[in-house]
Design a protein around this motif. Structure first.
Motif, PDB file in Angstrom:
ATOM      1  N   UNK A   6     -53.881 110.702   0.103  1.00  0.00           N
ATOM      2  CA  UNK A   6     -52.443 110.630  -0.179  1.00  0.00           C
ATOM      3  C   UNK A   6     -51.870 109.297   0.263  1.00  0.00           C
ATOM      4  N   UNK A   7     -52.264 108.842   1.426  1.00  0.00           N
ATOM      5  CA  UNK A   7     -51.715 107.583   1.953  1.00  0.00           C
ATOM      6  C   UNK A   7     -52.094 106.383   1.092  1.00  0.00           C
ATOM      7  N   UNK A   8     -53.309 106.399   0.540  1.00  0.00           N
ATOM      8  CA  UNK A   8     -53.717 105.269  -0.300  1.00  0.00           C
ATOM      9  C   UNK A   8     -52.993 105.290  -1.650  1.00  0.00           C
ATOM     10  N   UNK A   9     -52.816 106.498  -2.188  1.00  0.00           N
ATOM     11  CA  UNK A   9     -52.048 106.611  -3.436  1.00  0.00           C
ATOM     12  C   UNK A   9     -50.609 106.174  -3.185  1.00  0.00           C
ATOM     13  N   UNK A  10     -50.066 106.615  -2.065  1.00  0.00           N
ATOM     14  CA  UNK A  10     -48.693 106.237  -1.707  1.00  0.00           C
ATOM     15  C   UNK A  10     -48.578 104.709  -1.552  1.00  0.00           C
TER      16      UNK A  10
ATOM     17  N   UNK B 201     -48.482 103.190  -4.924  1.00  0.00           N
ATOM     18  CA  UNK B 201     -47.226 103.413  -5.650  1.00  0.00           C
ATOM     19  C   UNK B 201     -46.063 102.636  -5.033  1.00  0.00           C
ATOM     20  N   UNK B 202     -46.107 102.448  -3.723  1.00  0.00           N
ATOM     21  CA  UNK B 202     -44.975 101.799  -3.055  1.00  0.00           C
ATOM     22  C   UNK B 202     -45.175 100.304  -2.877  1.00  0.00           C
ATOM     23  N   UNK B 203     -46.303  99.802  -3.304  1.00  0.00           N
ATOM     24  CA  UNK B 203     -46.560  98.376  -3.100  1.00  0.00           C
ATOM     25  C   UNK B 203     -45.486  97.542  -3.803  1.00  0.00           C
ATOM     26  N   UNK B 204     -45.265  96.376  -3.274  1.00  0.00           N
ATOM     27  CA  UNK B 204     -44.230  95.501  -3.848  1.00  0.00           C
ATOM     28  C   UNK B 204     -44.560  95.150  -5.289  1.00  0.00           C
TER      29      UNK B 204
ATOM     30  N   UNK C 100     -38.349 103.452  -8.648  1.00  0.00           N
ATOM     31  CA  UNK C 100     -38.536 104.088  -7.344  1.00  0.00           C
ATOM     32  C   UNK C 100     -38.307 105.593  -7.408  1.00  0.00           C
ATOM     33  N   UNK C 101     -37.314 106.004  -8.177  1.00  0.00           N
ATOM     34  CA  UNK C 101     -37.008 107.432  -8.266  1.00  0.00           C
ATOM     35  C   UNK C 101     -38.205 108.200  -8.825  1.00  0.00           C
ATOM     36  N   UNK C 102     -38.793 107.687  -9.901  1.00  0.00           N
ATOM     37  CA  UNK C 102     -39.949 108.355 -10.496  1.00  0.00           C
ATOM     38  C   UNK C 102     -41.113 108.424  -9.522  1.00  0.00           C
TER      39      UNK C 102
END
Lengths: 195, 195
Positions: free
Chosen positions: B81-85, B88-91, B177-179
DNA sequence: GTCTATATTTTGATAGAC
DNA sequence: GTCTATCAAAATATAGAC
């Protein structure tokens, strides 16, 4: 190319809709539109001020049509999950992409407030419509109440728009379907724990 | 436009990369490339056979770069989960869209097996890489084991690609970001029931 | 390797006859 | 309303001098 029963402005708009879907705004020339519509140059410039004006009429109609198509499914019967599922699984011309969403990649459309407006309004409407349904699902205990309905709705719309990208990349609608099935599986997993 | 230390072919490729990202293949003219690169016509046609040849070099490099950027995050530490996160959140330069994904909306790119290949390979690789991580998560008990890792991975890639569409439509990165937040919430909900 | 000239076709539109 | 010039600019090169 179109029925003789259609008026010339009508044929021009329909031809533009087809070409915008297929080649985008930048890739669509007035000449191509005229040939597709079976109309002469003078005819096109008599009825429309130019390419942007004609494109605006075409985009507005496409946006309205997309909204009506979505509403027909979303207003249907069933639970929140079932309506979202019905929307995601509805028949689509996947490999052609989304006639509205694809316009966001057109630099000239994005640069024009007028041309972009119908796109923005349609996608905003879709997300809000889905958010209402998801919220219903949360309220009814169908989904975990801690879910942010607007964010889930954004994820749903994004999955569809991105699904088109995957399908066109792969050259197969299966790539779209895979993403949709993944999202639906996650939505089912978001049911509150049953005691 | 570019450092004098860069060779002419190098400047041409970089200019093409920028323009393909900004305006797509159909919207990018040889003239614009030459001006951006500070190279003359003869120079461009000396080093490259033409627009398709130069575009191919540019697309290949962009695809490779995207893959390296993704791998840098996906190979990082943490749970599935942390790697997927983190991915997804990378700049991201959200409003510019995905330099690889946007090419799928370019009719001339899709029509050419050569130009499409790097796009297909990159998105396929990304989905498979994510599928491996999701499968790990299922195997480790982090996600419900009934999840189809490939489908979840497709949903993740689609959410990102579609997120760009929403952001460009809205004119704001917040829509992306919302998606992403919606998808992450669903992924967290897909943890197996804790006894 | 780079430059300038030249060429063909298309783009996006205007003018004016019918 | 439609049609046929006509037009200036851009797209996409090729040729050949330097």
């Amino acid at each position: 190319m179109y029925s003789v029963l259609m008026s010339t402005p009508e044929r021009l708009i329909e031809a533009t809709r087809e070409l915008l879907w297929e080649r985008g705004y930048v890739g669509t020339s007035p000449k191509a539109i005229q040939q597709h519509a079976g109309a002469g140059q003078g005819s096109m410039y008599h009825h429309f001020a130019g390419k942007p004006d004609l494109a605006l009429a075409a985009i507005r109609r496409t946006a309205e049509e997309m909204r009506a198509t979505a509403e027909a499914v979303l207003a249907g019967p069933g639970s929140a999950y079932e309506r979202v599922e019905a929307y995601l699984l509805r028949e689509r011309d996947v490999l052609r992409g989304c006639p509205v969403g694809r316009l966001t990649m057109d630099p000239d459309v994005i640069a024009s407030d007028e041309l972009r407006a119908p796109v923005t309004e349609t996608l905003d409407w879709l997300r809000d419509r889905l958010a209402g349904i998801v919220q219903e699902g949360c309220d009814q205990g169908e989904f975990t109440p801690s879910l942010n309905a607007g964010e889930i709705a954004s994820a749903i719309v994004a999955t569809v728009q991105g699904g088109y990208v995957l399908a066109r990349s792969a050259g197969s609608p299966a790539a779209f379907d895979a993403g949709v099935r993944g999202l639906l599986a996650l939505l089912r997993a978001a049911a509150p724990a049953r005691p």
